[in-house]
Design an enzyme around this catalytic site. Sequence first.
Site, PDB file in Angstrom:
ATOM      1  CG  ASP A   1       3.381   1.368   9.403  1.00 16.25           C
ATOM      2  OD1 ASP A   1       2.985   2.238  10.190  1.00 16.25           O
ATOM      3  OD2 ASP A   1       3.524   1.573   8.177  1.00 16.25           O
TER       4      ASP A   1
ATOM      5  CE  LYS B   1      -1.711   1.682   4.041  1.00 15.52           C
ATOM      6  NZ  LYS B   1      -1.500   3.115   4.260  1.00 15.52           N
ATOM      7  CG  ASN B   2       2.587   2.651   3.499  1.00 16.15           C
ATOM      8  OD1 ASN B   2       1.394   2.919   3.347  1.00 16.15           O
ATOM      9  ND2 ASN B   2       3.141   2.507   4.690  1.00 16.15           N
TER      10      ASN B   2
ATOM     11  CB  CYS C   1      -3.880   6.122  11.125  1.00 16.18           C
ATOM     12  SG  CYS C   1      -4.456   4.630  10.323  1.00 16.18           S
TER      13      CYS C   1
ATOM     14  NE  ARG D   1       0.438  10.317  10.356  1.00 13.03           N
ATOM     15  CZ  ARG D   1       0.036   9.275   9.655  1.00 13.03           C
ATOM     16  NH1 ARG D   1      -1.176   8.811   9.808  1.00 13.03           N
ATOM     17  NH2 ARG D   1       0.822   8.694   8.778  1.00 13.03           N
TER      18      ARG D   1
ATOM     19  NE  ARG E   1      -6.833   4.217   5.770  1.00  8.10           N
ATOM     20  CZ  ARG E   1      -5.859   4.737   6.506  1.00  8.10           C
ATOM     21  NH1 ARG E   1      -5.938   4.733   7.803  1.00  8.10           N
ATOM     22  NH2 ARG E   1      -4.794   5.268   5.938  1.00  8.10           N
TER      23      ARG E   1
HETATM   24  C1  UD1 Z   1       4.601   6.830   6.383  1.00  6.23           C
HETATM   25  C2  UD1 Z   1       3.710   5.621   6.224  1.00  6.23           C
HETATM   26  C3  UD1 Z   1       3.207   5.137   7.584  1.00  6.23           C
HETATM   27  C4  UD1 Z   1       4.390   4.893   8.509  1.00  6.23           C
HETATM   28  C5  UD1 Z   1       5.294   6.108   8.560  1.00  6.23           C
HETATM   29  C6  UD1 Z   1       6.570   5.879   9.349  1.00  6.23           C
HETATM   30  C7  UD1 Z   1       2.665   5.944   4.074  1.00  6.23           C
HETATM   31  C8  UD1 Z   1       1.418   6.169   3.312  1.00  6.23           C
HETATM   32  N1  UD1 Z   1       2.574   5.976   5.392  1.00  6.23           N
HETATM   33  O1  UD1 Z   1       3.795   7.857   6.959  1.00  6.23           O
HETATM   34  O2  UD1 Z   1       2.494   3.914   7.383  1.00  6.23           O
HETATM   35  O3  UD1 Z   1       3.900   4.624   9.814  1.00  6.23           O
HETATM   36  O4  UD1 Z   1       5.694   6.490   7.228  1.00  6.23           O
HETATM   37  O5  UD1 Z   1       7.256   4.793   8.853  1.00  6.23           O
HETATM   38  O6  UD1 Z   1       3.710   5.681   3.515  1.00  6.23           O
HETATM   39  N2  UD1 Z   1       6.853  14.523  10.704  1.00  6.23           N
HETATM   40  C9  UD1 Z   1       6.985  15.856  11.016  1.00  6.23           C
HETATM   41  N3  UD1 Z   1       6.852  16.761   9.993  1.00  6.23           N
HETATM   42  C10 UD1 Z   1       6.583  16.395   8.708  1.00  6.23           C
HETATM   43  C11 UD1 Z   1       6.455  15.023   8.408  1.00  6.23           C
HETATM   44  C12 UD1 Z   1       6.603  14.102   9.432  1.00  6.23           C
HETATM   45  O7  UD1 Z   1       7.211  16.226  12.152  1.00  6.23           O
HETATM   46  O8  UD1 Z   1       6.474  17.272   7.841  1.00  6.23           O
HETATM   47  C13 UD1 Z   1       6.973  13.511  11.780  1.00  6.23           C
HETATM   48  C14 UD1 Z   1       5.635  12.787  12.016  1.00  6.23           C
HETATM   49  O9  UD1 Z   1       4.768  13.518  12.848  1.00  6.23           O
HETATM   50  C15 UD1 Z   1       6.106  11.492  12.660  1.00  6.23           C
HETATM   51  C16 UD1 Z   1       7.452  11.239  11.950  1.00  6.23           C
HETATM   52  O10 UD1 Z   1       7.849  12.490  11.394  1.00  6.23           O
HETATM   53  O11 UD1 Z   1       6.335  11.683  14.030  1.00  6.23           O
HETATM   54  C17 UD1 Z   1       7.349  10.181  10.863  1.00  6.23           C
HETATM   55  O12 UD1 Z   1       6.464  10.613   9.856  1.00  6.23           O
HETATM   56  P1  UD1 Z   1       6.648  10.233   8.325  1.00  6.23           P
HETATM   57  O13 UD1 Z   1       7.896   9.416   8.145  1.00  6.23           O
HETATM   58  O14 UD1 Z   1       6.502  11.467   7.517  1.00  6.23           O
HETATM   59  O15 UD1 Z   1       5.400   9.283   8.105  1.00  6.23           O
HETATM   60  P2  UD1 Z   1       4.311   9.364   6.961  1.00  6.23           P
HETATM   61  O16 UD1 Z   1       4.954   9.666   5.653  1.00  6.23           O
HETATM   62  O17 UD1 Z   1       3.175  10.195   7.410  1.00  6.23           O
END
Ligand code: UD1
Length: 425
Positions: free
Chosen positions: A305, A22-23, A116, A121, A397
């Site tokens: 995850d 999915k990701n 989620c 986030r 999902r």
């Molecule tokens: C992706 C995955 C999710 C997985 C996560 C971490 C998808 C669709 N989702 O989510 O399943 O759990 O990676 O492996 O691929 N953060 C910030 N600022 C930002 C972006 C992120 O502070 O602009 C923080 C987030 O709040 C979190 C951490 O960074 O604490 C990790 O987030 P991120 O790696 O961006 O996860 P996602 O891309 O949302």
Amino acid sequence: MEKLLVNGNNLLGGEIAVHGAKNSVLPILAASLLVEGKSVIHNVPKLSDVDESINILNYLGAKVKRENSTLIIDTTNITNNAIPEEMMRKMRSSIIFLGSLLSRLKEVYLCYPGGCDIGIRPIDLHLSSLRSLGASIVENGNCICCKCQNLHGAKIILSFPSVGATENIIISSVLAKGRTTIINAAREPEISDLATYLNLCGAKIFGAGEGTIEIEGVDRLHSAEHTIIPDRIVAATYMSIASINSQELIINNVKPSHLNPVIPVFMEMGCKIYLSKDSLKIVSPKRLKRVRTIKTMPYPGFPTDCQAVVMAALTKAKGTTVINESIFENRFKHISELNRFGAEITVNDRVAIVNGVKNLYSANVYCTDLRGGASLLVAALSADGTSTIGNIYHIDRGYEDIENNLALIGADIKRINHEKKGEKN
Ligand code: UD1
């Protein structure tokens, strides 16, 4: 409201296959907007998040056709540069359309993404990176307006290796003028899969999967065909199920190297793992052993995850396991539901203490999020008696046809339509 009805404690075994990741699919669907032509994507699972991404593509003017697990996406005519709020709020990945639409149409209007509820986030890293590439961004309450005549290369140092931000930078810079360097990039296999697809379309991305990624901007991308990698989180979910519900299970369509961060944990639990080229066999002990500590980390660390599903297995281990969730600040919501099965888990801030018990008992529980929902399934399959799991739209999902796939390995599980007055949903 649909529920899963699970008669627990059946001995499972045989073979099960993992669907596409999915990701990987979600950012690749967003990236297909960069191609003025057709993308043929194989191994695409039937998931509600994938359907939502297809809805967005259709809304923007793309034509998407599904033939079994293949999507044919024609992005020749993209006319819309705004995504409605109700579409954005369906999933977190919708934010990746920011980079692809900006690159394609130079002007984008959208609002903050959903997904989620596992933490605040923020998207600050996405926005600051796009600004470094030359975008001007105005945030007005919940709305984001992003414009740019010409994106240009830049050196971007991420303060945290965010998966989504790394994807947005890659997507925005493949058609930008000049060279972009991402320092402290996310190294997840899904990043490499995105780069593989874009490189097949003619992009020049080097070092995906490593901490530094270089992107040399090109003038255009052409049509291409790509096969999505197997879903390592689904594989780890099946391993968790097998560890407490089977003596032996063969899991097909996996990329064993993507499971390197989780295999040592299952081995510490007493499981034996036999790897082949694209499958693995997990042989489980009579009773799992505790793991001293598990700390979730960016790849190649233990994936956040997988935290919930592995925790569900450890509820039946002999001894006490400490689990530290370092990625998301609110990713323990499943614990109160797991405790309804008789698990003994306590939480202090980001640390969960799992005291293994001998037996789990049937319970009526509700999914709190996608992977938390999967953890309830792991527990229910191993509990004495009949359990129900509600709010299963979370599970849908990320897991294709979960009840029929698990039935194939002996699980007594079915989807029911259950409506009760005053019921929580
Ligand atoms: C992706 C995955 C999710 C997985 C996560 C971490 C998808 C669709 N989702 O989510 O399943 O759990 O990676 O492996 O691929 N953060 C910030 N600022 C930002 C972006 C992120 O502070 O602009 C923080 C987030 O709040 C979190 C951490 O960074 O604490 C990790 O987030 P991120 O790696 O961006 O996860 P996602 O891309 O949302």
